[in-house]
Write a protein that holds these residues in place. Sequence first.
Motif, PDB file in Angstrom:
ATOM      1  N   VAL A  68      -7.000  -2.005  -3.907  1.00 20.56           N
ATOM      2  CA  VAL A  68      -6.933  -1.435  -2.574  1.00 20.56           C
ATOM      3  C   VAL A  68      -7.071   0.083  -2.663  1.00 20.56           C
ATOM      4  O   VAL A  68      -6.430   0.731  -3.495  1.00 20.56           O
ATOM      5  CB  VAL A  68      -5.612  -1.816  -1.859  1.00 20.56           C
ATOM      6  N   LEU A  69      -7.947   0.658  -1.831  1.00 24.81           N
ATOM      7  CA  LEU A  69      -8.183   2.095  -1.810  1.00 24.81           C
ATOM      8  C   LEU A  69      -7.212   2.756  -0.827  1.00 24.81           C
ATOM      9  O   LEU A  69      -6.593   2.072  -0.007  1.00 24.81           O
ATOM     10  CB  LEU A  69      -9.628   2.383  -1.408  1.00 24.81           C
ATOM     11  N   PRO A  70      -7.065   4.090  -0.865  1.00 27.18           N
ATOM     12  CA  PRO A  70      -6.155   4.783   0.060  1.00 27.18           C
ATOM     13  C   PRO A  70      -6.464   4.509   1.531  1.00 27.18           C
ATOM     14  O   PRO A  70      -5.576   4.561   2.371  1.00 27.18           O
ATOM     15  CB  PRO A  70      -6.367   6.259  -0.285  1.00 27.18           C
ATOM     16  N   CYS A  71      -7.733   4.208   1.849  1.00 29.43           N
ATOM     17  CA  CYS A  71      -8.118   3.917   3.234  1.00 29.43           C
ATOM     18  C   CYS A  71      -7.835   2.454   3.596  1.00 29.43           C
ATOM     19  O   CYS A  71      -8.205   2.005   4.688  1.00 29.43           O
ATOM     20  CB  CYS A  71      -9.594   4.233   3.442  1.00 29.43           C
ATOM     21  N   LEU A  72      -7.205   1.699   2.653  1.00 29.75           N
ATOM     22  CA  LEU A  72      -6.795   0.305   2.839  1.00 29.75           C
ATOM     23  C   LEU A  72      -7.957  -0.682   2.866  1.00 29.75           C
ATOM     24  O   LEU A  72      -7.822  -1.794   3.357  1.00 29.75           O
ATOM     25  CB  LEU A  72      -5.954   0.142   4.117  1.00 29.75           C
ATOM     26  N   HIS A  73      -9.098  -0.289   2.336  1.00 27.75           N
ATOM     27  CA  HIS A  73     -10.199  -1.236   2.148  1.00 27.75           C
ATOM     28  C   HIS A  73     -10.087  -1.839   0.746  1.00 27.75           C
ATOM     29  O   HIS A  73      -9.709  -1.144  -0.204  1.00 27.75           O
ATOM     30  CB  HIS A  73     -11.548  -0.542   2.339  1.00 27.75           C
ATOM     31  N   ASN A  74     -10.415  -3.109   0.640  1.00 27.54           N
ATOM     32  CA  ASN A  74     -10.205  -3.848  -0.602  1.00 27.54           C
ATOM     33  C   ASN A  74     -11.525  -4.330  -1.195  1.00 27.54           C
ATOM     34  O   ASN A  74     -12.423  -4.756  -0.460  1.00 27.54           O
ATOM     35  CB  ASN A  74      -9.296  -5.055  -0.332  1.00 27.54           C
ATOM     36  N   PHE A  75     -11.588  -4.305  -2.548  1.00 27.40           N
ATOM     37  CA  PHE A  75     -12.796  -4.737  -3.250  1.00 27.40           C
ATOM     38  C   PHE A  75     -12.405  -5.341  -4.592  1.00 27.40           C
ATOM     39  O   PHE A  75     -11.338  -5.036  -5.153  1.00 27.40           O
ATOM     40  CB  PHE A  75     -13.753  -3.562  -3.476  1.00 27.40           C
ATOM     41  N   CYS A  76     -13.283  -6.195  -5.132  1.00 28.38           N
ATOM     42  CA  CYS A  76     -13.060  -6.729  -6.477  1.00 28.38           C
ATOM     43  C   CYS A  76     -13.122  -5.585  -7.494  1.00 28.38           C
ATOM     44  O   CYS A  76     -13.903  -4.638  -7.340  1.00 28.38           O
ATOM     45  CB  CYS A  76     -14.125  -7.760  -6.832  1.00 28.38           C
ATOM     46  N   GLU A  77     -12.319  -5.683  -8.536  1.00 24.94           N
ATOM     47  CA  GLU A  77     -12.341  -4.650  -9.571  1.00 24.94           C
ATOM     48  C   GLU A  77     -13.730  -4.550 -10.224  1.00 24.94           C
ATOM     49  O   GLU A  77     -14.237  -3.433 -10.398  1.00 24.94           O
ATOM     50  CB  GLU A  77     -11.270  -4.935 -10.633  1.00 24.94           C
ATOM     51  N   PRO A  78     -14.383  -5.673 -10.597  1.00 27.52           N
ATOM     52  CA  PRO A  78     -15.732  -5.552 -11.189  1.00 27.52           C
ATOM     53  C   PRO A  78     -16.737  -4.900 -10.230  1.00 27.52           C
ATOM     54  O   PRO A  78     -17.591  -4.123 -10.663  1.00 27.52           O
ATOM     55  CB  PRO A  78     -16.114  -7.007 -11.485  1.00 27.52           C
ATOM     56  N   CYS A  79     -16.631  -5.216  -8.941  1.00 24.43           N
ATOM     57  CA  CYS A  79     -17.547  -4.619  -7.963  1.00 24.43           C
ATOM     58  C   CYS A  79     -17.341  -3.117  -7.879  1.00 24.43           C
ATOM     59  O   CYS A  79     -18.310  -2.348  -7.757  1.00 24.43           O
ATOM     60  CB  CYS A  79     -17.346  -5.246  -6.587  1.00 24.43           C
ATOM     61  N   LEU A  80     -16.087  -2.677  -7.935  1.00 17.73           N
ATOM     62  CA  LEU A  80     -15.797  -1.238  -7.870  1.00 17.73           C
ATOM     63  C   LEU A  80     -16.310  -0.522  -9.112  1.00 17.73           C
ATOM     64  O   LEU A  80     -16.756   0.628  -9.037  1.00 17.73           O
ATOM     65  CB  LEU A  80     -14.294  -1.006  -7.701  1.00 17.73           C
TER      66      LEU A  80
END
Length: 419
Positions: free
Chosen positions: A30-42
């Motif tokens: 989870v990023l500070p802006c509260l958007h979420n992504f898979c770790e591999p995708c990031l």
Amino acid sequence: MATAAVLPDKISHDFLECTICFHVFKNPKVLPCLHNFCEPCLWEWVQKNDGDTFPCPICRQPVPLPQNGVEGLKDNFFLASLVKAVTEHQGVRHGKDVLVCTNCEEGKPATSRCSECAEFLCESCESAHRLQSTRSHTLFTFEELKTGTYDNVFRARKAPPCSKHPGEILKLYCRTCETPICNECALFEHRDSQHDYTRIEEVAAEKRETILDLTPQCQARMQVLRQTEFVQKRCKEQLQLNAEGARQNIHKTAQSLIAMVKEESERLLTCVDTEETSRKKQIDAEIEGAQISLASAKSTCEFAETLAREGGDYEVVSFSQDMTTRLNDLTKLPADTTDFELANITIDYSSMEHKLTKSIPKTGQYRRLAKSTEGKLFSPLYSVPQSSTTSRTGLTTSGPRGNVSGTMIHDLVQAGSVL
């Protein structure tokens, strides 16, 4: 904890999918802006954006990159547990996959589930579970789970262990330090009178109430952003109409004096094309900004509602500070960025005047949005009624609430029809 219900019906499929790979989250961050992504995708995303920061793939907000890279970003245990719970739920209810025992390493098929341990057990482990110190735990067979009567057991998510005292669960919350703590933390690091701590479920109830009070205001902002997007598109359409009108007028004027003004008419056409392109880019940028803000507000609202409804006490408390800050930011109405003058096209005929002083008009003014029409288009953006509510915790919140009425939408359509 939220009232028991059929878990997948309460959580949208999109909420459990990464917006980069469009698959179910894998080790979500989870990023500070509260958007979420898979770790591999990031990891792949960060490699395309060199530097100490990288933009959020959704809202473009700069995110500081930890020293150890994507791995150092905050794990979203809440989303990870939801993915696991929904997957297990579907496996039990629909029998899509064979669930194996999570208590041993033999890979035997699971026949029951322990509600306290949140583990699937094979026949051997189930027998041992009933004889050991866990004999008081409640076990459900797959047949009982398939009936849906015990769907709430999939909601049970244990609080994580204390990082300082292994084996201790984070059951308390220190209001002074604003952090979850365990019993040993309370006895040692947080024991003096300056530390005010209480049971984590009490704090979670307060934080959950605050989040739910702020969410409707964020939803009202979403409506404003939708209207902003609509107004900008109408402005773009009018620009295109005016630009086309300018071209037709130029052609008419040129046809009467082709021999004398052909060269000048081509120059004017180029000016109109250039101006239209320039202004269209400005309007497109505003539309894109409204769409990005709308997507950001929508995902934040969905995350906030699901966290407050489905999240465990630790999860609600863990995200409450960032979530409250984010929701407060989203309740602020956006500034008026619609410049209706961008849709106005003016042609300068001064150079042509030198050749045909009395035959050619000095300027060609093409119709713009009427003032009354501009008012009809733009007024809904700031006519959302203000209201205030008082939560059970005593928190008073105020801000725009409600949805745009059918009459308001009708007015916008009518405004567009008179252009």
